[in-house]
Design an enzyme around this catalytic site. Structure first.
Site, short mmCIF file in Angstrom:
data_model
loop_
_atom_site.label_atom_id
_atom_site.label_comp_id
_atom_site.label_asym_id
_atom_site.label_seq_id
_atom_site.Cartn_x
_atom_site.Cartn_y
_atom_site.Cartn_z
N TYR A 116 37.97 39.76 49.24
CA TYR A 116 36.56 39.84 49.60
C TYR A 116 36.28 38.79 50.66
O TYR A 116 36.34 37.59 50.39
CB TYR A 116 35.71 39.62 48.35
CG TYR A 116 34.21 39.75 48.54
CD1 TYR A 116 33.64 40.31 49.68
CD2 TYR A 116 33.34 39.32 47.54
CE1 TYR A 116 32.28 40.42 49.83
CE2 TYR A 116 31.96 39.44 47.67
CZ TYR A 116 31.44 39.99 48.81
OH TYR A 116 30.08 40.10 48.95
N LYS B 99 37.39 44.04 51.00
CA LYS B 99 35.94 44.25 51.12
C LYS B 99 35.50 43.40 52.29
O LYS B 99 35.51 42.16 52.24
CB LYS B 99 35.21 43.84 49.84
CG LYS B 99 33.69 44.02 49.95
CD LYS B 99 32.97 43.57 48.69
CE LYS B 99 31.46 43.69 48.83
NZ LYS B 99 30.73 43.21 47.63
#
Length: 292
Positions: free
Chosen positions: A135, A163
């Site tokens: 992320y 992400k």
């Protein structure tokens, strides 16, 4: 390895009722999301107010989601912190509870170098032996995964997705030029850029607003010929939701859908009355337009 999911995943909120986690609301929302086309559930991330949850609450939330999901879509658990050992322990616990994958944020406050990021992520991935979604959200962590670093990490058999909340399409293009996108998935972490992100070859979205409008987001992904048209009402709603920081606005809309009371935990505070009236009007308009 195929991608964990394609299309729209949801970064789940944590519904509260008198400051306690509302597990019945979680169960209702899991079914609502899956019934409306959601492709993955992301548990205990930023949108879930993760830092305010106790370890016991986190475990109970994971177990509740996994049990209610009953294998219908992949469940990804956010286990990353700025402490490698603590992240590792949380990741092993998520695996024990039945998670399909874990999501690891870049360390924040206690920042590290790119070499440190590689060591941090690979230490966890190699020990846990579950698919890992990295992320990258520099606006919150003041740290980024450089494309060269991601190229190296993508060669780890357990690190399979990113992400990407940079909202930087030069970054996306650089990453795509370095990795095997048939094996490594790229998910947008920004609800507002998905038309371009999908058109540029992104594999999906990990969404906040899809907590309340899941079918609309999935339609943007699947109906490629009408992406801009399908996104227009979503974009208007997102503009109204920009009144405050995530997850404050989406939790208000979720409460309107019956998923918990309108509560957040400090240091977050709820919208004032005037803001709630304005946001509800925007949500009512969205629903009238999309359902017309």
């Amino acid at each position: 390895m195929t991608h964990i999911f394609e299309g729209t995943g949801v970064a789940l909120i944590t519904p509260f009722n008198h400051n306690s986690v509302d597990f019945n609301a979680i169960r209702r929302q899991v079914n609502f999301l899956i019934d409306n086309g959601i492709q993955s559930l992301i548990v205990n991330g930023t949108t879930a107010e993760n830092p305010t949850l106790t370890e016991d609450e986190k475990d109970q939330i994971i177990q509740t989601v996994i049990d209610e999901n009953s294998g219908r879509v992949p469940v990804i658990v956010g286990t990353g912190t700025n402490n490698t050992q603590r992240s590792l322990e949380a990741s092993l616990r998520a695996k024990e509870l039945g998670a399909d994958a874990i999501m690891l944020i870049t360390p924040y406050y206690l920042k590290t170098s790119q070499r440190g990021l590689i060591a941090h992520f690979e230490t966890i991935a190699n020990a846990v032996e579950l698919p890992v979604v990295l992320y990258n959200v520099p606006s919150r962590t003041n740290s980024t995964i450089e494309p060269e670093t991601l190229e190296r990490l993508s060669q780890n058999p357990y690190i399979v997705a990113l992400k990407d909340a940079t909202n930087d399409f030069d970054y996306l293009a650089d990453v795509q030029s370095r990795i095997d996108t048939s094996e490594f998935a790229l998910y947008s972490g920004n609800d507002d850029n998905i038309v371009k992100y999908f058109d540029e070859g992104g594999n999906g979205l990990i969404s906040v607003a899809a907590n309340v409008i899941p079918a609309a987001f999935q339609r943007v992904y699947t109906d490629a010929d009408n992406r801009e048209k399908n996104f227009e009402p979503i974009g208007e709603l997102l503009e109204a939701m920009s009144v405050d920081i995530n997850p404050i606005p989406v939790k208000y809309l979720a409460s309107l859908k019956g998923f918990g009371q309108y509560e957040v935990r400090l240091p977050l505070v709820v919208l004032n009355d005037a803001e709630q009236v304005t946001l509800k009007a925007a949500f009512d308009k969205f629903q009238a337009e999309v359902q017309a």
